[in-house]
Design a protein around this motif. Structure first.
Motif, PDB file in Angstrom:
ATOM      1  N   VAL A 186      35.361  32.900  34.250  1.00  0.00           N
ATOM      2  CA  VAL A 186      34.403  34.211  34.667  1.00  0.00           C
ATOM      3  C   VAL A 186      35.437  35.237  34.748  1.00  0.00           C
ATOM      4  O   VAL A 186      35.176  36.266  34.170  1.00  0.00           O
ATOM      5  N   ALA A 210      36.254  36.212  31.347  1.00  0.00           N
ATOM      6  CA  ALA A 210      35.223  36.925  30.450  1.00  0.00           C
ATOM      7  C   ALA A 210      35.041  38.416  30.979  1.00  0.00           C
ATOM      8  O   ALA A 210      34.583  39.257  30.181  1.00  0.00           O
ATOM      9  N   ILE A 211      35.269  38.540  32.354  1.00  0.00           N
ATOM     10  CA  ILE A 211      35.115  39.830  32.778  1.00  0.00           C
ATOM     11  C   ILE A 211      36.245  40.902  32.217  1.00  0.00           C
ATOM     12  O   ILE A 211      35.847  41.940  31.904  1.00  0.00           O
ATOM     13  N   PRO A 243      36.427  42.393  27.755  1.00  0.00           N
ATOM     14  CA  PRO A 243      36.329  43.726  26.919  1.00  0.00           C
ATOM     15  C   PRO A 243      37.646  44.716  27.169  1.00  0.00           C
ATOM     16  O   PRO A 243      37.917  45.394  26.279  1.00  0.00           O
ATOM     17  N   LEU A 302      32.539  48.645  32.532  1.00  0.00           N
ATOM     18  CA  LEU A 302      32.476  47.286  31.870  1.00  0.00           C
ATOM     19  C   LEU A 302      32.779  46.394  33.072  1.00  0.00           C
ATOM     20  O   LEU A 302      31.872  45.265  32.919  1.00  0.00           O
ATOM     21  N   VAL A 303      33.668  46.552  33.785  1.00  0.00           N
ATOM     22  CA  VAL A 303      33.850  45.173  34.695  1.00  0.00           C
ATOM     23  C   VAL A 303      32.739  45.182  35.741  1.00  0.00           C
ATOM     24  O   VAL A 303      32.424  44.256  36.089  1.00  0.00           O
ATOM     25  N   ILE A 353      29.668  46.076  35.490  1.00  0.00           N
ATOM     26  CA  ILE A 353      28.263  45.562  34.720  1.00  0.00           C
ATOM     27  C   ILE A 353      28.285  44.188  34.585  1.00  0.00           C
ATOM     28  O   ILE A 353      27.522  43.532  34.787  1.00  0.00           O
ATOM     29  N   LEU A 354      29.433  43.593  34.202  1.00  0.00           N
ATOM     30  CA  LEU A 354      29.696  42.023  33.818  1.00  0.00           C
ATOM     31  C   LEU A 354      29.542  41.501  35.075  1.00  0.00           C
ATOM     32  O   LEU A 354      29.086  40.414  35.425  1.00  0.00           O
ATOM     33  N   MET A 355      30.204  42.083  36.321  1.00  0.00           N
ATOM     34  CA  MET A 355      30.238  41.384  37.551  1.00  0.00           C
ATOM     35  C   MET A 355      28.842  41.216  37.946  1.00  0.00           C
ATOM     36  O   MET A 355      28.482  40.073  38.722  1.00  0.00           O
ATOM     37  N   LEU A 374      26.090  41.256  36.366  1.00  0.00           N
ATOM     38  CA  LEU A 374      25.374  40.294  35.610  1.00  0.00           C
ATOM     39  C   LEU A 374      25.549  39.147  35.819  1.00  0.00           C
ATOM     40  O   LEU A 374      24.788  38.006  35.947  1.00  0.00           O
ATOM     41  N   PHE A 375      27.161  38.508  35.897  1.00  0.00           N
ATOM     42  CA  PHE A 375      27.375  37.183  36.381  1.00  0.00           C
ATOM     43  C   PHE A 375      27.106  36.807  37.719  1.00  0.00           C
ATOM     44  O   PHE A 375      26.574  35.695  37.734  1.00  0.00           O
TER      45      PHE A 375
END
Length: 276
Positions: free
Chosen positions: A222, A225-226, A229, A262-263, A265-267, A269-270
């Motif tokens: 995870v 993946a974060i 980008p 971006l960080v 949004i990904l957190m 989402l996860f």
């Protein structure tokens, strides 16, 4: 005659032994059971439940129609036999039965204590107090293997005696040996069940380790993946090209803001997917 002595003292009873038995006793190691015309010779390695780490000494029991002799490999086994037979006054068959019944008297409790020890160790593993649990489990498994072999050899002896092929035992004697055989079978089954229990504990321990490793790998995946980008952005701006945003006053802050966005949004989402 009934007598308890060490192997080294066999000369004291040699005149009362058959020639075949005397020859066998002089050439050790001995077999577990020798039945011949006129005598039986029983041999087993005694497992001391009070001192488990002690080496198992050999005990031989010779009996015919008139005599019953206990031959011990060392003084520990000699003292044990003397203690079990002290105050006993029976005929040979009954004395042999009472000896083995006293020998196995506390073994059921011993197996129950072992089960409690294994259960406590399992509970500590579940609670993740694992520093010394695994060596204990291996020690228990090794000792239970010794116990299993001990009851296995006794069961073989009692089964052969109950068969009474040389007709040395009376009907009552064969009945007593059958009782001993059933007792040894129950203890053997108990030792086997505990070894199976230990195998299950080890499997559960391995599953717990795999679970923790999978959780750790999931965290690393995870995190990777974060920040992937951001790695792309680093590679992008590391190229030797003249990018337009580099000449604007707000180009650098915008890139920082995009990275943070971006960080986040990904957190989010996860977290919604319950990956973190």
């Amino acid at each position: 005659m009934q007598k308890i002595l060490l192997y080294e003292q066999i000369s004291e009873i040699q005149p009362m032994l058959s020639k075949h038995a005397a020859a066998v006793l002089e050439n050790r190691p001995l077999e577990s059971l020798i039945g011949a015309n006129g005598f039986n010779l029983l041999v087993f390695n005694w497992y001391d439940i009070h001192h488990r780490v002690r080496k198992s000494p050999q005990i031989a029991v010779y009996f015919d129609r008139e005599n019953l002799f206990f031959l011990c490999e060392n003084t520990d086994s000699l003292e044990m036999v003397q203690k079990l037979l002290s105050g006993q006054s029976f005929a040979n068959e009954e004395l042999l039965y009472h000896f083995f019944m006293r020998l196995l008297k506390n073994d059921g409790k011993h197996l129950n204590d072992y089960e409690m020890l294994i259960t406590e160790t399992e509970d500590r593993m579940v609670a993740e107090e694992q520093e010394d649990c695994l060596p204990k489990i291996f020690t228990y498994r090794k000792e239970l293997l010794r116990l299993k072999r001990y009851y296995e050899q006794l069961g073989f002896i009692f089964e052969e005696l109950a068969g009474n092929e040389n007709r040395l035992l009376s009907e009552n004697g064969t009945r007593l040996c059958t009782i001993l055989d059933h007792r040894a079978d129950r203890l053997y089954a108990g030792a086997v069940n505990l070894r199976d229990y230990i195998a299950q504990v080890l499997e559960a321990y391995q599953s717990q380790l795999d679970y923790h490793q999978n959780r750790l790998m999931k965290v690393f995946t995870v995190v990777t993946a974060i920040f992937l980008p951001l790695t792309l952005l680093v590679g992008w701006y590391g190229m030797n090209f003249d990018m337009p945003e580099l000449h604007t006053a707000y180009g650098y802050p915008v890139v920082i803001g995009i990275s943070i966005l971006l960080v986040v949004i990904l957190m989010i989402l996860f977290r919604r997917k319950k990956w973190i």
